[in-house]
Design a protein around this motif. Sequence first.
Motif, PDB file in Angstrom:
ATOM      1  N   GLY A 156       0.816  -1.209   0.000  1.00 24.84           N
ATOM      2  CA  GLY A 156       0.000   0.000   0.000  1.00 24.84           C
ATOM      3  C   GLY A 156       0.845   1.252   0.000  1.00 24.84           C
ATOM      4  O   GLY A 156       1.687   1.435   0.883  1.00 24.84           O
ATOM      5  N   HIS A 160      -2.031   4.544  -4.214  1.00 23.95           N
ATOM      6  CA  HIS A 160      -3.121   3.573  -4.143  1.00 23.95           C
ATOM      7  C   HIS A 160      -4.321   4.098  -3.361  1.00 23.95           C
ATOM      8  O   HIS A 160      -5.328   3.404  -3.239  1.00 23.95           O
ATOM      9  CB  HIS A 160      -2.625   2.282  -3.469  1.00 23.95           C
ATOM     10  CG  HIS A 160      -1.427   1.681  -4.134  1.00 23.95           C
ATOM     11  ND1 HIS A 160      -0.432   1.011  -3.432  1.00 23.95           N
ATOM     12  CD2 HIS A 160      -1.042   1.655  -5.442  1.00 23.95           C
ATOM     13  CE1 HIS A 160       0.491   0.592  -4.276  1.00 23.95           C
ATOM     14  NE2 HIS A 160       0.154   0.979  -5.493  1.00 23.95           N
ATOM     15  N   VAL A 163      -7.810   4.142  -5.130  1.00 24.28           N
ATOM     16  CA  VAL A 163      -8.457   2.838  -5.257  1.00 24.28           C
ATOM     17  C   VAL A 163      -9.069   2.420  -3.921  1.00 24.28           C
ATOM     18  O   VAL A 163     -10.175   1.867  -3.876  1.00 24.28           O
ATOM     19  CB  VAL A 163      -7.455   1.778  -5.754  1.00 24.28           C
ATOM     20  CG1 VAL A 163      -8.094   0.399  -5.812  1.00 24.28           C
ATOM     21  CG2 VAL A 163      -6.924   2.161  -7.124  1.00 24.28           C
ATOM     22  N   ARG A 164      -8.374   2.686  -2.832  1.00 23.96           N
ATOM     23  CA  ARG A 164      -8.928   2.383  -1.498  1.00 23.96           C
ATOM     24  C   ARG A 164     -10.204   3.183  -1.247  1.00 23.96           C
ATOM     25  O   ARG A 164     -11.199   2.654  -0.751  1.00 23.96           O
ATOM     26  CB  ARG A 164      -7.872   2.716  -0.441  1.00 23.96           C
ATOM     27  CG  ARG A 164      -8.359   2.594   1.003  1.00 23.96           C
ATOM     28  CD  ARG A 164      -8.389   1.165   1.460  1.00 23.96           C
ATOM     29  NE  ARG A 164      -8.579   1.092   2.885  1.00 23.96           N
ATOM     30  CZ  ARG A 164      -9.682   0.670   3.504  1.00 23.96           C
ATOM     31  NH1 ARG A 164     -10.718   0.260   2.795  1.00 23.96           N
ATOM     32  NH2 ARG A 164      -9.762   0.625   4.809  1.00 23.96           N
ATOM     33  N   TYR A 243     -10.336  -0.510 -11.082  1.00 21.56           N
ATOM     34  CA  TYR A 243     -10.092  -1.636 -10.191  1.00 21.56           C
ATOM     35  C   TYR A 243     -11.246  -1.765  -9.210  1.00 21.56           C
ATOM     36  O   TYR A 243     -11.704  -0.785  -8.633  1.00 21.56           O
ATOM     37  CB  TYR A 243      -8.781  -1.444  -9.426  1.00 21.56           C
ATOM     38  CG  TYR A 243      -7.564  -1.395 -10.324  1.00 21.56           C
ATOM     39  CD1 TYR A 243      -7.026  -2.556 -10.843  1.00 21.56           C
ATOM     40  CD2 TYR A 243      -6.967  -0.178 -10.649  1.00 21.56           C
ATOM     41  CE1 TYR A 243      -5.904  -2.525 -11.671  1.00 21.56           C
ATOM     42  CE2 TYR A 243      -5.851  -0.135 -11.473  1.00 21.56           C
ATOM     43  CZ  TYR A 243      -5.333  -1.307 -11.981  1.00 21.56           C
ATOM     44  OH  TYR A 243      -4.236  -1.266 -12.802  1.00 21.56           O
ATOM     45  N   LEU A 246      -8.759  -2.893  -3.757  1.00 21.36           N
ATOM     46  CA  LEU A 246      -7.342  -2.598  -3.565  1.00 21.36           C
ATOM     47  C   LEU A 246      -6.508  -3.836  -3.861  1.00 21.36           C
ATOM     48  O   LEU A 246      -5.435  -3.746  -4.460  1.00 21.36           O
ATOM     49  CB  LEU A 246      -7.104  -2.116  -2.133  1.00 21.36           C
ATOM     50  CG  LEU A 246      -5.664  -1.747  -1.758  1.00 21.36           C
ATOM     51  CD1 LEU A 246      -5.136  -0.626  -2.639  1.00 21.36           C
ATOM     52  CD2 LEU A 246      -5.586  -1.354  -0.286  1.00 21.36           C
ATOM     53  N   LEU A 249      -5.690  -4.193  -7.568  1.00 21.73           N
ATOM     54  CA  LEU A 249      -4.619  -3.307  -8.015  1.00 21.73           C
ATOM     55  C   LEU A 249      -3.254  -3.827  -7.563  1.00 21.73           C
ATOM     56  O   LEU A 249      -2.295  -3.859  -8.331  1.00 21.73           O
ATOM     57  CB  LEU A 249      -4.842  -1.900  -7.471  1.00 21.73           C
ATOM     58  CG  LEU A 249      -3.667  -0.924  -7.609  1.00 21.73           C
ATOM     59  CD1 LEU A 249      -3.311  -0.695  -9.068  1.00 21.73           C
ATOM     60  CD2 LEU A 249      -3.975   0.392  -6.920  1.00 21.73           C
ATOM     61  N   LEU A 250      -3.162  -4.245  -6.300  1.00 21.31           N
ATOM     62  CA  LEU A 250      -1.891  -4.714  -5.761  1.00 21.31           C
ATOM     63  C   LEU A 250      -1.427  -5.983  -6.473  1.00 21.31           C
ATOM     64  O   LEU A 250      -0.229  -6.162  -6.713  1.00 21.31           O
ATOM     65  CB  LEU A 250      -2.011  -4.958  -4.256  1.00 21.31           C
ATOM     66  CG  LEU A 250      -2.369  -3.730  -3.412  1.00 21.31           C
ATOM     67  CD1 LEU A 250      -2.469  -4.097  -1.944  1.00 21.31           C
ATOM     68  CD2 LEU A 250      -1.366  -2.604  -3.614  1.00 21.31           C
ATOM     69  N   ASN A 253       0.099  -4.912  -9.641  1.00 23.49           N
ATOM     70  CA  ASN A 253       1.422  -4.349  -9.386  1.00 23.49           C
ATOM     71  C   ASN A 253       2.481  -5.443  -9.291  1.00 23.49           C
ATOM     72  O   ASN A 253       3.568  -5.332  -9.865  1.00 23.49           O
ATOM     73  CB  ASN A 253       1.423  -3.556  -8.070  1.00 23.49           C
ATOM     74  CG  ASN A 253       0.746  -2.209  -8.202  1.00 23.49           C
ATOM     75  OD1 ASN A 253       0.523  -1.713  -9.295  1.00 23.49           O
ATOM     76  ND2 ASN A 253       0.418  -1.617  -7.076  1.00 23.49           N
ATOM     77  N   CYS A 304      -0.786   4.333   4.944  1.00 23.34           N
ATOM     78  CA  CYS A 304      -0.314   3.290   4.043  1.00 23.34           C
ATOM     79  C   CYS A 304       0.588   2.317   4.804  1.00 23.34           C
ATOM     80  O   CYS A 304       1.210   2.677   5.794  1.00 23.34           O
ATOM     81  CB  CYS A 304       0.442   3.905   2.870  1.00 23.34           C
ATOM     82  SG  CYS A 304      -0.549   5.026   1.856  1.00 23.34           S
TER      83      CYS A 304
END
Length: 401
Positions: A156, A160, A163-164, A243, A246, A249-250, A253, A304
């Motif tokens: 995080g 980001h 997105v959260r 997305y 979260l 997205l991660l 990544n 984060c």
Amino acid sequence: MRYWGLRTNPPERISAKEASSRFRDLFEESIVLHLRSDVPVGVSLSGGMDSSAITVMARSVQGPETPLHTFSYVADDPHLSEERWCAIVARATSAQQHLVRIHSNELIEDFRRLVRVQEQPFGSPTIYAQYRIFRCAHEAGLKVILGGQGSDQYLGYMRHLSVRFVSLLRKGHWVAALRLLRHIRSSSPRGALNLRSVMRQVLPVRLVDTAVRLRTAALPGMNADWFRQHGLDLSTTRHAGGYHSLHELLKQNVLETLPSLLRFEDRNAMAFSVENRVPFLTTKLLDFVFSLPEEEIISGEGQCKAVFLRAMQGVVPSEILERRDKIGFATPISKLNRELEPWLREVLKEAGDIPALNASNLKRQVSLTLSDRAVNTDSQRMIWRWLSLITWARELRVRFD
């Protein structure tokens, strides 16, 4: 055949205390594993929480008698320098510091070899700062270096936050979303969450793709006709947003963004016969973090790396944990561009030898950018993309048929 795949099972509900305790145990286990060596092991220390945690935990595992070396890039620009934070960690761990500073004449001397080492173009002089870290380690006699690569991609990060925020909205958690927004506005750096980033997540992907294509249809310096003749559309985007969580997205990544970063780093390390190790990227740590709910990655207050931050309380110096201005391997690009202007212009003259580039447009963009006093803008970074592309084509004798 892959021996492991990133799992995306429904998040496991555990207490915050249990989550941070489990993370700390797994992280320490990873450090013990990565310190196994018949030769001294050093740490690439940026001054942020990730590399600081590695340094402190390495000292804890090794004990006070084992020599510990840290290697840090220090920018000349005081607004970008991490020297103060690196010194705090070095003092706390009794580590021997090695500081790397970049001078423009050295960059000119090293640039062709750097391009040959990477064997592909790159977009920033940050790659050179990393290259110099490993050279410094080699000169100090270190054969193994631990680094914090990978943590930003799955634990995080500020980019980001949008997105959260949208994830909470999609779940109908309106009160939590508004609370998160309030905390971000009051405690996060300006621009950490902006309307554009939120809209990229909320609007339909097809609509966002269209907007991006319109914005990038005439990419500066590129010969769009040449690309079209070869069946390539410069305006095509891979994933403009949208997305649903979260975790989604991660995962992207880790699977798509991280490999290229690891490639750059490994190339730089092996150029000096240094083994680069990444303690954040064990399968156990990844599996565990992806089993956690979103609030353990980015908290409801916009913190984060929430589970990691709690796990490092009492371990990493409090000054490091309380930072909100992490800089990392940031290089003063606009300053470098001004210092290197004659050399840049000389190299960029060769743009006419590459049909994929629009030489006249590129020349115009370079003149506008170098006359601009703005700091570290996208156009300032674009010069380095052209520079590395031209040098790469020349050094590796690339043909553009």
